[in-house]
Scaffold this active site. Structure first.
Site, PDB file in Angstrom:
ATOM      1  N   HIS A 478       0.825  -1.200   0.000  1.00 20.50           N
ATOM      2  CA  HIS A 478       0.000   0.000   0.000  1.00 20.50           C
ATOM      3  C   HIS A 478       0.869   1.263   0.000  1.00 20.50           C
ATOM      4  O   HIS A 478       0.653   2.165   0.822  1.00 20.50           O
ATOM      5  CB  HIS A 478      -0.914   0.019   1.235  1.00 20.50           C
ATOM      6  CG  HIS A 478      -1.824  -1.146   1.342  1.00 20.50           C
ATOM      7  ND1 HIS A 478      -2.352  -1.580   2.555  1.00 20.50           N
ATOM      8  CD2 HIS A 478      -2.326  -1.999   0.401  1.00 20.50           C
ATOM      9  CE1 HIS A 478      -3.129  -2.629   2.351  1.00 20.50           C
ATOM     10  NE2 HIS A 478      -3.124  -2.905   1.049  1.00 20.50           N
ATOM     11  N   PRO A 479       1.855   1.387  -0.882  1.00 20.18           N
ATOM     12  CA  PRO A 479       2.705   2.583  -0.850  1.00 20.18           C
ATOM     13  C   PRO A 479       1.911   3.839  -1.190  1.00 20.18           C
ATOM     14  O   PRO A 479       0.999   3.820  -2.012  1.00 20.18           O
ATOM     15  CB  PRO A 479       3.772   2.282  -1.912  1.00 20.18           C
ATOM     16  CG  PRO A 479       3.117   1.318  -2.847  1.00 20.18           C
ATOM     17  CD  PRO A 479       2.224   0.480  -1.978  1.00 20.18           C
TER      18      PRO A 479
END
Length: 545
Positions: A478-479
């Site tokens: 989930h950058p």
């Protein structure tokens, strides 16, 4: 002023770089105006493969050599120098074509915090209409949910009894039940929903672009690798891209929208001369605009996996291994149902790691099956009946960076997420593992468990659990946050998502999040695309002449 484009250059009103979760939304919404010509550029291929459409196919896409950027982090000192694998979608639909299809918006306070940081128009009540515009929820409409939107949101086709027992066990230790994790009560335990339609993945591409692909004013190019954005002064005028082994330039009459994701958008900006001056100088890149926040504020969810050997009826491992997997395959082909039609996790609990937290800071996800990532790139379902749960801290205190390795666009950037670099993150995740053990040790789930396999009985003290986290922890993929929205010195875009100091250039993707949202990030990224498209159309910048 040097002219980088000429009269003969191919020109579109809007160029969208990246056909991922936000880019597909932008392409659909901007091309609704028949007077606007829209170009959508994607470095990867089409996404019409069977294993993209089949929800269970995500395991086959995890290390895919064509549809995945297959990134790795830099060695991380806090994790014994490990380089962590970081998959990113590289196809029409971006990461929404390879992810676990979990649909979680985040907590209302996430967005109210964005607003409080100097971003008017981004509070929960501001963004809720965009979330509702996105979706067609098979449960129907209410104050929080909607029907009639492009993206299909569904419940699991099989609600496994072990998942029901997970919810019951969590409730018995005081975690409130919620019927809708995206509704009024976010902090609680319940079944997840997924972007799956009639048993098939409903990616951003499938939902937003595929139905309108025939629009005469929408052009889609796959295999189009953007090398840099072209400027005249600080005005973005076009892009330089490699296509079919040849170098091309394409002009934008109105705006260029960068939607390449939290790992690639800062890379493209820096390659184009927008970034911290010392970073550009280090690689001999001519500075167009000093923007020290580009590539800073990298946030991701550090994910820790636990697994338990369980009774046979508590797990569906045996249904998708051996000879029975062929029966499940036939069932899926004939009906679109069965275990191959499920998303990555069945149920989730959003809980506090300590009472003083203002709202849940841990997400615990449960699945009535388990798998192992093998060293050769294969994701393999475990052969013994097992169940699994994972945890991550929703709002990590530690942040990292995206920097360039060189001025060569073909060389992957350097990613340093700095996982476990902050004591609060360590403390919270340790508590999360203890909470998993508490839930799994509570009836009616406890009688389904035979033995804890990971971390196992050797990890009991905080130090032992931390060692397990260092050796086995992973990214939840989930950058976000690397081109953050705001008005401080590290803000890259303003509240209209315009790159500060530049003209005709915006960033519209997960990289603009000031703080990562409390949960899976695909849904809020698509919301950003919806809101970004509205702002672009409202601003209606005049065409360049």
């Amino acid at each position: 002023m040097r002219r980088t484009m000429d009269q003969s250059t191919e020109t579109y009103d809007y160029i969208v770089i990246g056909a991922g979760s936000a880019g597909c939304v932008l392409a659909r919404r901007l091309s609704e105006d028949p007077g606007s010509r829209v170009l959508l550029l994607e470095a990867g291929p089409e996404a019409d493969q069977f294993w993209v459409k089949a929800p269970a196919g995500m395991a086959r896409l995890y290390f895919h050599d064509q549809m995945n950027w297959n990134y790795f982090t830099e060695p991380m000192p806090q994790l014994h120098g490990r380089r962590m694998y970081w998959p990113r979608g590289k196809a029409l639909g971006g990461s929404s074509s390879i992810n676990g299809m979990v649909f979680i918006r985040g907590h209302r306070s996430d967005f109210d915090t964005w607003k409080s940081l100097g971003n008017p128009g981004w509070g929960f009540e501001d963004v809720l209409p965009y979330f509702k515009r996105m979706e067609h929820n098979e449960r129907g409409a209410d104050a929080y949910r909607s029907v009639g939107g492009p993206l299909w949101i569904s419940d699991p086709v099989i609600r496994h009894p072990a998942s029901t027992d997970f919810i019951e066990a969590a409730a018995r230790i005081g975690i409130p039940r919620t019927e809708d994790l995206n509704g009024e009560l976010h902090d609680g335990v319940g079944f997840m929903q997924h972007n799956i339609r009639h048993g098939k993945r409903h990616s951003a591409y499938m939902a937003y672009v595929e139905p309108v692909r025939a629009r005469s004013n929408l052009t889609i190019r796959t295999g189009a690798f953007v090398r840099r954005i072209l400027f005249e002064g600080t005005e973005a005028v076009g892009v330089e891209l490699l296509e079919g082994g040849e170098l091309h330039r394409v002009a934008a009459a109105r705006e260029i929208i960068l939607s390449a994701g939290a790992l690639n958008s800062p890379q493209i900006l820096m390659l184009s001369g927008v970034g911290a001056p010392q970073e550009l100088q280090r690689h001999g890149i001519a500075q167009v605009l000093a923007s020290p926040g580009v590539g800073q504020n990298l946030q991701d969810h550090f994910y820790v996996h636990t697994s338990y050997e369980a009774t046979r009826e508590s797990s569906y491992n045996h249904e998708i291994t051996g000879l029975r997997k062929y029966w499940q395959g036939l069932r899926y082909l004939l009906t679109g149902k069965g275990y191959l039609a499920l998303g990555s996790s069945q149920a989730a609990a959003f809980v506090k790691s300590r009472p003083e937290e203002p709202y849940a800071d841990l997400q615990i996800s449960f699945r009535p099956m388990s798998f192992t990532y093998r060293g050769d790139g294969v994701v393999e379902v475990d052969d013994r009946p097992s169940i699994a749960a994972s945890v991550y801290r929703l709002r990590p205190a530690g942040t990292g960076t995206v920097t360039l390795r060189s001025a060569d666009p073909r060389e992957a950037p350097a990613f340093q997420p700095n996982f476990l670099s902050h004591a609060d993150d360590v403390r919270a995740v340790i508590q999360g593992i203890r909470t998993i053990r508490q839930i799994l040790g509570t009836e009616p789930l406890a009688s389904r468990v035979i033995e804890e396999k990971m971390p196992g009985p050797q990890a009991r003290t905080d130090d032992e659990i931390l060692e397990y986290m260092r050796a086995h922890g992973n990214s939840a993929h989930h950058p976000s946050g690397t081109c953050k929205m705001g008005n401080d010195e590290l803000a890259v875009v303003d509240e209209r998502l315009r790159v500060r100091g530049a003209r005709r250039l915006r960033v519209v993707d997960a990289s603009i999040m000031p703080h990562v949202t409390s949960g899976n990030t695909n849904a809020p990224t698509m919301m950003i695309g919806e809101k970004g498209a509205d702002m672009i159309r409202q601003d209606a910048i005049a065409r360049r002449t």
